[in-house]
Scaffold this active site. Structure first.
Site, PDB file in Angstrom:
ATOM      1  N   ARG A  92       0.823  -1.197   0.000  1.00 18.94           N
ATOM      2  CA  ARG A  92       0.000   0.000   0.000  1.00 18.94           C
ATOM      3  C   ARG A  92       0.874   1.271   0.000  1.00 18.94           C
ATOM      4  O   ARG A  92       0.549   2.268  -0.612  1.00 18.94           O
ATOM      5  CB  ARG A  92      -0.870  -0.058   1.265  1.00 18.94           C
ATOM      6  CG  ARG A  92      -1.593   1.186   1.633  1.00 18.94           C
ATOM      7  CD  ARG A  92      -2.825   1.352   0.810  1.00 18.94           C
ATOM      8  NE  ARG A  92      -3.543   2.556   1.189  1.00 18.94           N
ATOM      9  CZ  ARG A  92      -4.566   3.032   0.508  1.00 18.94           C
ATOM     10  NH1 ARG A  92      -4.994   2.419  -0.558  1.00 18.94           N
ATOM     11  NH2 ARG A  92      -5.164   4.125   0.901  1.00 18.94           N
ATOM     12  N   CYS A 116      -2.415  -5.282   2.070  1.00 20.28           N
ATOM     13  CA  CYS A 116      -3.223  -6.370   2.623  1.00 20.28           C
ATOM     14  C   CYS A 116      -4.679  -6.238   2.191  1.00 20.28           C
ATOM     15  O   CYS A 116      -5.206  -5.133   2.088  1.00 20.28           O
ATOM     16  CB  CYS A 116      -3.146  -6.353   4.152  1.00 20.28           C
ATOM     17  SG  CYS A 116      -1.646  -7.086   4.810  1.00 20.28           S
ATOM     18  N   ARG A 121      -9.770   0.311   0.465  1.00 20.33           N
ATOM     19  CA  ARG A 121      -8.543   1.101   0.444  1.00 20.33           C
ATOM     20  C   ARG A 121      -8.392   2.007  -0.791  1.00 20.33           C
ATOM     21  O   ARG A 121      -7.423   1.892  -1.558  1.00 20.33           O
ATOM     22  CB  ARG A 121      -7.320   0.192   0.610  1.00 20.33           C
ATOM     23  CG  ARG A 121      -7.475  -0.758   1.785  1.00 20.33           C
ATOM     24  CD  ARG A 121      -6.195  -1.440   2.152  1.00 20.33           C
ATOM     25  NE  ARG A 121      -5.363  -0.634   3.014  1.00 20.33           N
ATOM     26  CZ  ARG A 121      -4.225  -1.061   3.539  1.00 20.33           C
ATOM     27  NH1 ARG A 121      -3.777  -2.252   3.278  1.00 20.33           N
ATOM     28  NH2 ARG A 121      -3.519  -0.280   4.314  1.00 20.33           N
ATOM     29  N   PRO A 122      -9.356   2.934  -1.005  1.00 20.05           N
ATOM     30  CA  PRO A 122      -9.214   3.873  -2.124  1.00 20.05           C
ATOM     31  C   PRO A 122      -8.110   4.900  -1.845  1.00 20.05           C
ATOM     32  O   PRO A 122      -7.612   4.998  -0.721  1.00 20.05           O
ATOM     33  CB  PRO A 122     -10.578   4.554  -2.180  1.00 20.05           C
ATOM     34  CG  PRO A 122     -11.146   4.414  -0.815  1.00 20.05           C
ATOM     35  CD  PRO A 122     -10.553   3.169  -0.208  1.00 20.05           C
ATOM     36  N   ILE A 123      -7.750   5.701  -2.868  1.00 19.66           N
ATOM     37  CA  ILE A 123      -6.730   6.746  -2.667  1.00 19.66           C
ATOM     38  C   ILE A 123      -7.279   8.123  -3.055  1.00 19.66           C
ATOM     39  O   ILE A 123      -6.530   9.026  -3.403  1.00 19.66           O
ATOM     40  CB  ILE A 123      -5.412   6.438  -3.425  1.00 19.66           C
ATOM     41  CG1 ILE A 123      -5.659   6.259  -4.927  1.00 19.66           C
ATOM     42  CG2 ILE A 123      -4.721   5.213  -2.854  1.00 19.66           C
ATOM     43  CD1 ILE A 123      -4.359   6.252  -5.749  1.00 19.66           C
ATOM     44  N   ASP A 124      -8.621   8.248  -2.995  1.00 18.69           N
ATOM     45  CA  ASP A 124      -9.261   9.505  -3.436  1.00 18.69           C
ATOM     46  C   ASP A 124      -8.773  10.724  -2.639  1.00 18.69           C
ATOM     47  O   ASP A 124      -8.589  11.808  -3.203  1.00 18.69           O
ATOM     48  CB  ASP A 124     -10.794   9.378  -3.329  1.00 18.69           C
ATOM     49  CG  ASP A 124     -11.240   8.934  -1.946  1.00 18.69           C
ATOM     50  OD1 ASP A 124     -10.692   7.955  -1.413  1.00 18.69           O
ATOM     51  OD2 ASP A 124     -12.131   9.580  -1.373  1.00 18.69           O
TER      52      ASP A 124
HETATM   53  C1  UD1 Z   1      -1.981   3.276   7.495  1.00 14.65           C
HETATM   54  C2  UD1 Z   1      -1.121   2.144   7.983  1.00 14.65           C
HETATM   55  C3  UD1 Z   1      -1.970   0.916   8.262  1.00 14.65           C
HETATM   56  C4  UD1 Z   1      -3.100   1.248   9.211  1.00 14.65           C
HETATM   57  C5  UD1 Z   1      -3.882   2.471   8.720  1.00 14.65           C
HETATM   58  C6  UD1 Z   1      -4.926   2.940   9.698  1.00 14.65           C
HETATM   59  C7  UD1 Z   1       0.972   2.547   6.895  1.00 14.65           C
HETATM   60  C8  UD1 Z   1       1.995   2.086   5.933  1.00 14.65           C
HETATM   61  N1  UD1 Z   1      -0.147   1.821   6.981  1.00 14.65           N
HETATM   62  O1  UD1 Z   1      -2.557   2.845   6.268  1.00 14.65           O
HETATM   63  O2  UD1 Z   1      -1.123  -0.085   8.832  1.00 14.65           O
HETATM   64  O3  UD1 Z   1      -3.975   0.154   9.288  1.00 14.65           O
HETATM   65  O4  UD1 Z   1      -2.985   3.559   8.465  1.00 14.65           O
HETATM   66  O5  UD1 Z   1      -4.356   3.212  10.917  1.00 14.65           O
HETATM   67  O6  UD1 Z   1       1.176   3.516   7.604  1.00 14.65           O
HETATM   68  N2  UD1 Z   1      -9.277   6.048   2.911  1.00 14.65           N
HETATM   69  C9  UD1 Z   1     -10.094   6.532   1.894  1.00 14.65           C
HETATM   70  N3  UD1 Z   1      -9.522   7.284   0.906  1.00 14.65           N
HETATM   71  C10 UD1 Z   1      -8.194   7.598   0.898  1.00 14.65           C
HETATM   72  C11 UD1 Z   1      -7.376   7.113   1.938  1.00 14.65           C
HETATM   73  C12 UD1 Z   1      -7.946   6.337   2.938  1.00 14.65           C
HETATM   74  O7  UD1 Z   1     -11.289   6.274   1.867  1.00 14.65           O
HETATM   75  O8  UD1 Z   1      -7.748   8.298  -0.019  1.00 14.65           O
HETATM   76  C13 UD1 Z   1      -9.873   5.244   3.980  1.00 14.65           C
HETATM   77  C14 UD1 Z   1      -9.317   3.804   4.000  1.00 14.65           C
HETATM   78  O9  UD1 Z   1      -9.982   2.972   3.089  1.00 14.65           O
HETATM   79  C15 UD1 Z   1      -9.523   3.427   5.444  1.00 14.65           C
HETATM   80  C16 UD1 Z   1      -9.310   4.746   6.199  1.00 14.65           C
HETATM   81  O10 UD1 Z   1      -9.486   5.779   5.231  1.00 14.65           O
HETATM   82  O11 UD1 Z   1     -10.855   3.021   5.640  1.00 14.65           O
HETATM   83  C17 UD1 Z   1      -7.960   4.857   6.852  1.00 14.65           C
HETATM   84  O12 UD1 Z   1      -6.964   4.759   5.880  1.00 14.65           O
HETATM   85  P1  UD1 Z   1      -5.541   5.433   6.052  1.00 14.65           P
HETATM   86  O13 UD1 Z   1      -5.443   6.120   7.359  1.00 14.65           O
HETATM   87  O14 UD1 Z   1      -5.258   6.210   4.818  1.00 14.65           O
HETATM   88  O15 UD1 Z   1      -4.599   4.166   6.086  1.00 14.65           O
HETATM   89  P2  UD1 Z   1      -3.250   3.923   5.312  1.00 14.65           P
HETATM   90  O16 UD1 Z   1      -2.429   5.148   5.285  1.00 14.65           O
HETATM   91  O17 UD1 Z   1      -3.506   3.198   4.041  1.00 14.65           O
END
Ligand code: UD1
Length: 422
Positions: A92, A116, A121-124
């Site tokens: 990720r 995982c 897990r979108p990146i919007d």
């Molecule tokens: C990081 C951690 C991961 C942890 C997570 C939450 C790293 C490498 N990974 O992942 O181990 O489980 O934080 O504590 O640091 N989301 C959106 N759009 C986005 C980005 C996120 O909808 O553009 C949502 C995700 O789907 C999820 C939530 O926001 O439901 C939290 O995601 P995020 O805090 O971004 O997690 P990561 O940075 O991917």
């Protein structure tokens, strides 16, 4: 590592030493792209997520040399802005390279990142923030194409305190024109670590650890030396293992304030959990633990989703009924099926309206069986359950655990577990 074999039911005694943080080193590696000079990071864990990140970075022209737990990154010959080799689909955190590569080249091409399988897990939020900073983005042939004339500082209000989006904005803003202000920023310790290294490189980032972060863009960054913070999820996993098996374990090189809520929960369950002055935590459990009525996973400082499966393993053996609500990822109860194969009583209910819950009725005993891991933290939970279960447990698909735990088998062997890899 294909499988882990455990003859469980033995209390753990001794010391466990926590290594550097996985979730801190990955954005820190991206930060190295901001400078032509060498950056040396010590206390780097030997885990496959770091290997995969370095594999992707080497494709960009980055040189990485390691000696023990020390890693030196040299981005002076970085020549490529295409983040698209096959390893991008595995982790990720490959998305975290986007902000730094755009900052350095004013453009980037990136395949959609993996990681995982625990939810959509979108990146919007990452992409929306870059657009607000003046980046044009389009999706073509399975890749994100990003271009900007000049990154501009701006105010970005995140709809949710996403860890990755906060890190990506900090990295892009570090070289943007003017000041960027992030509100509703993630407050995780790993964000503070990123702020610390960028400032050591000559940056101006303030407010990490709070909801408002201010970044003033700079034209140049220089090299530095930095020691990585300990991994709070590894520390928490060791603490929870001691709770599940009983015994007396001293967990060294942990930062107690990073696990404050977990320590509180461990005490509420009835184990002794003492914070010692030298950044170590002693967990001593001699009687059956009691259930926790309700635990909800939340962004820091709330209970971490990355420790939720491991806590679920412990609650399987606690006296009474516990309820866990998973608020971050919709598919993060995958350990439940294997735990039930060991004799646990867990009911998972999951829907988008009411949320995602696990109701755990504590049983007296778990019995070893052949079970299957599905992701990194699920596997950590299954190791804990295997250590506590009587008889032999074989965990298949064990390789996921190497993504975030350095030599977990050796760590538990050291405190008296009968555990081996095969
Ligand atoms: C990081 C951690 C991961 C942890 C997570 C939450 C790293 C490498 N990974 O992942 O181990 O489980 O934080 O504590 O640091 N989301 C959106 N759009 C986005 C980005 C996120 O909808 O553009 C949502 C995700 O789907 C999820 C939530 O926001 O439901 C939290 O995601 P995020 O805090 O971004 O997690 P990561 O940075 O991917």
């Amino acid at each position: 590592m294909n499988a882990i074999n455990i003859n469980g039911g033995t209390p753990l005694y001794g010391e466990m030493i926590v290594g550097g943080s996985k979730n801190a080193i990955l954005p820190i590696l991206a930060a190295c792209i901001l400078t032509d000079e060498k950056v040396t990071v010590t206390n780097v864990p030997k885990i496959t997520d770091v290997d995969d990140m370095l594999y992707i970075m080497r494709d960009l022209g980055v040189k990485a040399t390691s000696s023990g737990h020390s890693l030196t990154i040299d981005c002076s010959n970085i020549c490529n802005y295409r983040i698209s080799n096959q390893h991008v689909g595995k982790i990720r955190s490959s998305v975290i390279l986007l902000g730094a590569v755009i900052a350095r080249f004013s453009c980037a091409i990136m395949a959609h990142p993996g990681g995982c399988d625990i939810g959509a897990r979108p990146i919007d939020m990452h992409l929306d923030a870059f657009r607000q900073m003046g980046v044009e983005i389009r999706y073509e042939n399975d890749c994100w194409l990003c271009n900007t004339n000049k990154l501009k500082g701006t105010s970005i209000a995140l709809p949710f305190p996403s860890v990755g989006a906060t890190e990506n904005i900090i990295l892009a803003a570090a070289m943007a024109n003017g000041e960027t202000i992030i509100t509703n920023a993630a407050r995780e310790p790993e964000i503070v670590a990123l702020q610390d290294i960028i400032n050591l490189m000559g940056g101006d980032v303030k407010g990490a650890g709070t909801s408002t972060i201010r970044i003033i863009g700079k034209k140049r960054y220089h090299g530095c030396e930095y020691t990585l913070i300990p991994d709070r999820i590894v520390a928490g996993t060791y603490m929870l293992a001691a709770c599940a098996t009983g015994g007396d374990v001293l967990i060294k090189n942990a930062v107690p304030s990073h696990n404050a809520l977990l320590i509180d929960h461990i005490k509420r369950m009835g184990a002794d959990c003492n914070v010692l002055s030298d950044n170590s935590v002693r967990v001593h459990k001699s009687k059956r633990l009691c259930a926790i009525d309700y635990v909800n996973t939340l962004p820091f400082p709330g209970f971490p989703t990355d420790l939720q499966p491991q806590l679920m393993s412990v609650l399987c053996l606690a006296n009474g009924r516990s309820v866990i609500r998973e608020s971050i990822y919709e598919s993060r109860f995958k350990a439940a099926q294997s735990l039930c194969s060991l004799g646990a009583d867990i009911k998972v209910t999951s829907n988008d309206t009411d949320g995602h819950y696990a109701v755990i009725n504590g049983v007296n005993d778990l019995k070893g069986a052949e079970i299957f891991g599905t992701d990194l933290r699920c596997n950590a939970a299954l190791v804990i359950a295997g250590l506590a279960a009587h008889g032999n447990t074989r965990i298949n698909n064990a390789h996921f655990i190497s993504r975030g735990y350095e030599d977990i088998v050796g760590a538990f062997l050291n405190v008296g577990a009968d555990i081996s890899e095969c």
